[in-house]
Design a protein around this motif. Structure first.
Motif, PDB file in Angstrom:
ATOM      1  N   ILE A 153       0.840  -1.193   0.000  1.00 27.39           N
ATOM      2  CA  ILE A 153       0.000   0.000   0.000  1.00 27.39           C
ATOM      3  C   ILE A 153       0.882   1.252   0.000  1.00 27.39           C
ATOM      4  O   ILE A 153       1.808   1.360   0.810  1.00 27.39           O
ATOM      5  N   VAL A 154       0.591   2.163  -0.908  1.00 21.58           N
ATOM      6  CA  VAL A 154       1.333   3.420  -1.000  1.00 21.58           C
ATOM      7  C   VAL A 154       0.310   4.543  -0.998  1.00 21.58           C
ATOM      8  O   VAL A 154      -0.728   4.453  -1.661  1.00 21.58           O
ATOM      9  N   LEU A 155       0.568   5.580  -0.218  1.00 20.94           N
ATOM     10  CA  LEU A 155      -0.372   6.706  -0.149  1.00 20.94           C
ATOM     11  C   LEU A 155       0.427   7.996  -0.163  1.00 20.94           C
ATOM     12  O   LEU A 155       1.378   8.151   0.610  1.00 20.94           O
ATOM     13  N   GLY A 156       0.032   8.914  -1.026  1.00 23.65           N
ATOM     14  CA  GLY A 156       0.759  10.175  -0.988  1.00 23.65           C
ATOM     15  C   GLY A 156       0.413  11.121  -2.110  1.00 23.65           C
ATOM     16  O   GLY A 156      -0.443  10.852  -2.956  1.00 23.65           O
ATOM     17  N   ASN A 157       1.122  12.251  -2.072  1.00 27.84           N
ATOM     18  CA  ASN A 157       1.058  13.259  -3.119  1.00 27.84           C
ATOM     19  C   ASN A 157       2.447  13.899  -3.184  1.00 27.84           C
ATOM     20  O   ASN A 157       3.396  13.368  -2.609  1.00 27.84           O
ATOM     21  N   ARG A 158       2.539  15.049  -3.865  1.00 28.55           N
ATOM     22  CA  ARG A 158       3.880  15.591  -4.065  1.00 28.55           C
ATOM     23  C   ARG A 158       4.535  16.058  -2.764  1.00 28.55           C
ATOM     24  O   ARG A 158       5.741  16.241  -2.701  1.00 28.55           O
ATOM     25  N   GLU A 159       3.737  16.200  -1.723  1.00 31.08           N
ATOM     26  CA  GLU A 159       4.298  16.622  -0.436  1.00 31.08           C
ATOM     27  C   GLU A 159       5.039  15.477   0.254  1.00 31.08           C
ATOM     28  O   GLU A 159       6.129  15.653   0.774  1.00 31.08           O
ATOM     29  N   ARG A 160       4.421  14.313   0.239  1.00 36.69           N
ATOM     30  CA  ARG A 160       4.970  13.216   1.025  1.00 36.69           C
ATOM     31  C   ARG A 160       4.306  11.897   0.593  1.00 36.69           C
ATOM     32  O   ARG A 160       3.120  11.876   0.261  1.00 36.69           O
ATOM     33  N   VAL A 161       5.083  10.825   0.619  1.00 33.24           N
ATOM     34  CA  VAL A 161       4.544   9.501   0.287  1.00 33.24           C
ATOM     35  C   VAL A 161       4.862   8.550   1.438  1.00 33.24           C
ATOM     36  O   VAL A 161       5.976   8.566   1.969  1.00 33.24           O
ATOM     37  N   VAL A 162       3.894   7.749   1.833  1.00 26.16           N
ATOM     38  CA  VAL A 162       4.101   6.748   2.882  1.00 26.16           C
ATOM     39  C   VAL A 162       3.713   5.382   2.316  1.00 26.16           C
ATOM     40  O   VAL A 162       2.908   5.286   1.380  1.00 26.16           O
ATOM     41  N   ALA A 163       4.292   4.322   2.879  1.00 25.45           N
ATOM     42  CA  ALA A 163       4.032   2.979   2.341  1.00 25.45           C
ATOM     43  C   ALA A 163       4.065   1.944   3.452  1.00 25.45           C
ATOM     44  O   ALA A 163       4.763   2.116   4.454  1.00 25.45           O
ATOM     45  N   CYS A 164       3.288   0.896   3.267  1.00 26.59           N
ATOM     46  CA  CYS A 164       3.360  -0.232   4.198  1.00 26.59           C
ATOM     47  C   CYS A 164       2.882  -1.478   3.465  1.00 26.59           C
ATOM     48  O   CYS A 164       2.410  -1.412   2.330  1.00 26.59           O
ATOM     49  N   SER A 165       3.003  -2.605   4.114  1.00 24.33           N
ATOM     50  CA  SER A 165       2.337  -3.793   3.590  1.00 24.33           C
ATOM     51  C   SER A 165       1.474  -4.345   4.707  1.00 24.33           C
ATOM     52  O   SER A 165       1.707  -4.072   5.881  1.00 24.33           O
ATOM     53  N   SER A 166       0.449  -5.079   4.306  1.00 21.49           N
ATOM     54  CA  SER A 166      -0.472  -5.588   5.297  1.00 21.49           C
ATOM     55  C   SER A 166      -0.795  -7.040   4.969  1.00 21.49           C
ATOM     56  O   SER A 166      -0.986  -7.389   3.793  1.00 21.49           O
ATOM     57  N   PRO A 167      -0.834  -7.899   5.996  1.00 24.82           N
ATOM     58  CA  PRO A 167      -0.967  -9.342   5.736  1.00 24.82           C
ATOM     59  C   PRO A 167      -2.393  -9.758   5.404  1.00 24.82           C
ATOM     60  O   PRO A 167      -3.151 -10.212   6.262  1.00 24.82           O
ATOM     61  N   THR A 168      -2.785  -9.612   4.147  1.00 24.46           N
ATOM     62  CA  THR A 168      -4.154  -9.944   3.755  1.00 24.46           C
ATOM     63  C   THR A 168      -4.375 -11.455   3.651  1.00 24.46           C
ATOM     64  O   THR A 168      -5.508 -11.910   3.707  1.00 24.46           O
TER      65      THR A 168
END
Ligand code: FES
Length: 681
Positions: free
Chosen positions: A392-407
């Motif tokens: 999962i990646v979430l962001g815009n030009r200000e900042r991007v954050v990412a993680c993974s999740s055990p689906t």
């Protein structure tokens, strides 16, 4: 004062300028930054610089363009047209000169800003600036008075004609240089690899005379499927694409079991490395065979994959990725020679592997991030790639954050009683009548609905064999919309009086989607498996939203095979993804493969994603105290606490109703904190 020199407009870029009569069209293009390919340096022999004159009045641009406004074909062009094919209307821009106002079309097969048409019907302009280019030079003959070696004179010619100040040479070429030069009668084509602007370019191969073929490979090594594009580095065109199942499946279905195999077997990593490289080589053979490309003309290869695939491909033992702190052997981009990986390509071909974001968010996510570009825009974009782990990646030009999740594997049809991989015969679409609770469905391989005429005939061959990931999402969402399942995911046993499709099975109830052989039934455990999977995904998304301090996302991009087939509406009804305008949710197909393609065609994208990955804020879901609470809230449909106003405006969600007393497997919800982490895809 208006410029009296002829006005030249280049299409499709729209760049224009005035040039004195007699200016070669190629020079005008270069001056305007319209890059037209050239291998032979304007000698009229490579044919890469072709253009076409558009005739007519272009009132908007105040140009009357005519073939009379370009010089008549000169000897170079006539010679080229005689020896090779020059389609009617095509001209060599290195030879043709400007004689009046012109509108010039740079055809797509020679334009450097090659347009890649994606299957998802979106188009993207990939400005081409490949790491490998071909340079033809004519080299001084040996002279006793100037005792410069053959190779040194080749370097001198490359400096003189192509501006390479310093060049290194792959050692294996030295014994061949003299013969190549003499075979080419003092003319050679050099393949020059120049990835980093600050690095020293390398001559990686030499051919006598003109060599006019340079190919690249972009490859996404998925744990289920390996997908590959064969691309012309000279035109930017993708000429063949293919995929093959990852043969490592025989060592373990999901990634965690493959890591376990390595732990249990001393030669496990080696075997899996050999298996994946063999499959990649076979795929290279296949794509080259389809379009008659010589493997020795493959000069550059780009690979992406999740961390475990990345490590196994590179021959690195993935054991450390099997548990916290999920240490990668290398997280930055990897540059190496194809020969070191035993790949079927030119002996001097280079390999570039994109960087990994974190120990469980791999180079495939980096490539998808490059492709979808959350960091290039203002809107808050959520990019989700669902496999056994959601990346999962979430962001815009200000900042991007990412993680993974055990689906877990439920979205892929595993752990579901009637589940199967997406293949002909699998149910992929489901509708349930809210009054009668009767279902109708469609299977992969047929456009017909099960309650329509001709369905039985159409599916006689493949049958109706099970239900795939998108079908599971739809059937459970439809069960919820029809009131068969409560917001807490309990199948309402009281409806057994109303419909024979609701049947008791032990202490819980099931819904019979299909009678007969095989019967396909949605059990309480199936619903629970999907709840656990979607709660893990949504909790990961919410963690990232909290890190970004936002309460909504503007855009959602669903990557990968699963994302391509699920209906965004149903994904939102179940609460897999947060509330969002439905028309802002898009499936983007193999975004990781697209990112690999971008990095192959333009080395600038390599720097862009390396820089971006360095700045991405990584979130480890297992260490976040809020994850558990978010997970529990996300077990409900669509969610216990979060409103879904945009979804509610588009879809009539059922009123929450009192739970019936079915033994409902609530106990499974409580074990979520103990779920082991699964590796990506
Ligand atoms: Fe090679 Fe024109 S640049 S033919």
């Amino acid at each position: 004062m208006p410029d009296s020199n002829p006005l030249v407009l280049f299409m499709p870029s729209g760049r224009r300028g005035h040039f004195p009569k007699g200016t070669p069209v190629l020079d005008a293009a270069r001056q305007l930054g319209v890059y037209v390919e050239s291998v032979c340096g304007g000698r009229g022999i490579c044919g890469r610089c072709q253009i076409e004159v558009q005739e007519g009045q272009f009132a908007k641009h105040k140009i009357t363009s005519s073939n009379d406004h370009i010089s008549a074909p000169g000897p170079k062009e006539l010679r080229y047209a005689e020896k090779r094919e020059l389609k009617p209307g095509r001209r060599l821009s290195c030879s043709a000169t400007i004689q009046g106002d012109l509108v010039i079309d740079v055809p797509q097969d020679t334009v450097v800003n090659a347009q890649i048409v994606r299957k998802a019907a979106t188009t993207r302009l990939i400005e081409r600036n490949a790491a490998v280019r071909l340079c033809y030079v004519e080299v001084d003959e040996p002279d006793m008075h100037k005792p410069l070696g053959d190779l040194d004179r080749i370097k001198a010619a490359l400096k003189r004609e192509w501006g390479y100040e310093t060049l290194e040479v792959d050692f294996r070429l030295l014994p061949r240089v003299q013969k190549i030069l003499r075979d080419g009668e003092w003319a050679v084509t050099a393949a020059i690899h120049h990835d980093r602007e600050t690095g020293t370019p390398h001559i990686i191969d030499l051919w006598p005379g003109l060599h006019n073929a340079a190919w690249g490979i972009a490859c996404d090594i998925g744990s289920t499927t390996i997908a590959m594009h064969l691309v012309s580095l000279l035109s930017g065109r993708v000429v063949a694409s293919s995929g093959t199942p990852n043969p490592q499946i025989r060592f373990g279905e999901d990634l965690m079991s493959r890591v376990s195999y390595v732990m249990m077997n001393p030669d496990g990593a080696e075997k899996m490395t050999a298996a994946v490289r063999e499959a990649i080589n076979e795929l290279i053979g296949k794509v080259c065979g389809e379009v008659n490309v010589h493997e020795s003309d493959i000069l550059d290869l780009v690979f992406v994959g999740n961390p475990v695939m990345h490590h196994l491909f590179l021959g690195i033992d993935p054991t450390e990725l099997g548990g916290a702190p999920f240490a990668l052997a290398v997280s930055g981009a990897v540059h190496l020679n194809a020969a070191e990986l035993d790949l079927r390509a030119n002996a001097g071909a280079r390999v570039y592997v994109l960087p990994c974001i974190a120990g469980h968010v791999g180079a495939d996510s980096a490539a998808a991030t490059l492709s979808e570009g959350p960091y290039r825009q203002d809107e808050m974009m959520l990019l989700v790639d669902v496999g056994t782990n959601a990346e999962i990646v979430l962001g815009n030009r200000e900042r991007v954050v990412a993680c993974s999740s055990p689906t877990g594997p439920a979205f892929e049809g595993a752990e579901i009683s009637g589940g199967q991989r997406a293949a002909p015969g699998a149910i992929e679409r489901v509708r349930i009548d809210p009054e009668t609770l009767e279902p109708r469905y469609r299977v992969i391989g047929s456009e017909l609905w099960s309650d329509g005429p001709g369905f039985d005939e159409a599916t006689k061959e493949v049958g109706v064999t099970g239900i795939c990931g998108s079908g599971i999402i739809e059937v459970i969402a439809e069960m919820f919309l029809a009131g068969i399942i409560s917001v807490d995911g309990v199948i309402d046993g009281s409806l057994a009086e109303k419909s024979p499709r609701i049947v008791a099975s032990g202490r819980t109830f099931s819904y019979v989607l299909k009678h007969g052989e095989p019967a396909i039934t949605i059990t309480q455990n199936d619903v629970r498996a999907i709840q656990l999977a979607k709660a893990a995904l949504y909790a990961g998304v919410k963690l990232l939203m909290a890190k970004q301090e936002v309460d909504h996302v503007d855009l959602i991009r669903l990557a990968g095979a699963f994302g391509s087939y699920i209906d965004p509406k149903y994904a939102m009804v179940l609460g897999l993804i947060p509330d969002c305008d439905l028309d802002k949710v898009k499936a983007v197909g193999n975004a990781a493969g697209d990112g690999a393609l971008m990095a192959l065609l333009n080395r600038g994208y390599r720097r862009e994603i390396e820089e971006t990955v360095r700045t991405i804020h990584k979130v480890e879901t297992a260490l976040e105290p809020d994850f558990q609470r978010l997970f529990v809230d996300a077990m409900a449909f669509p969610n216990k606490t979060d409103p879904f106003p945009k979804l509610s405006a588009a879809v009539k969600l059922p009123e929450p109703k009192a739970l019936v007393g079915a033994g409902n497997g609530e106990n499974r919800g409580a074990d979520n904190g103990r779920r082991r982490r699964r590796r990506p895809r």
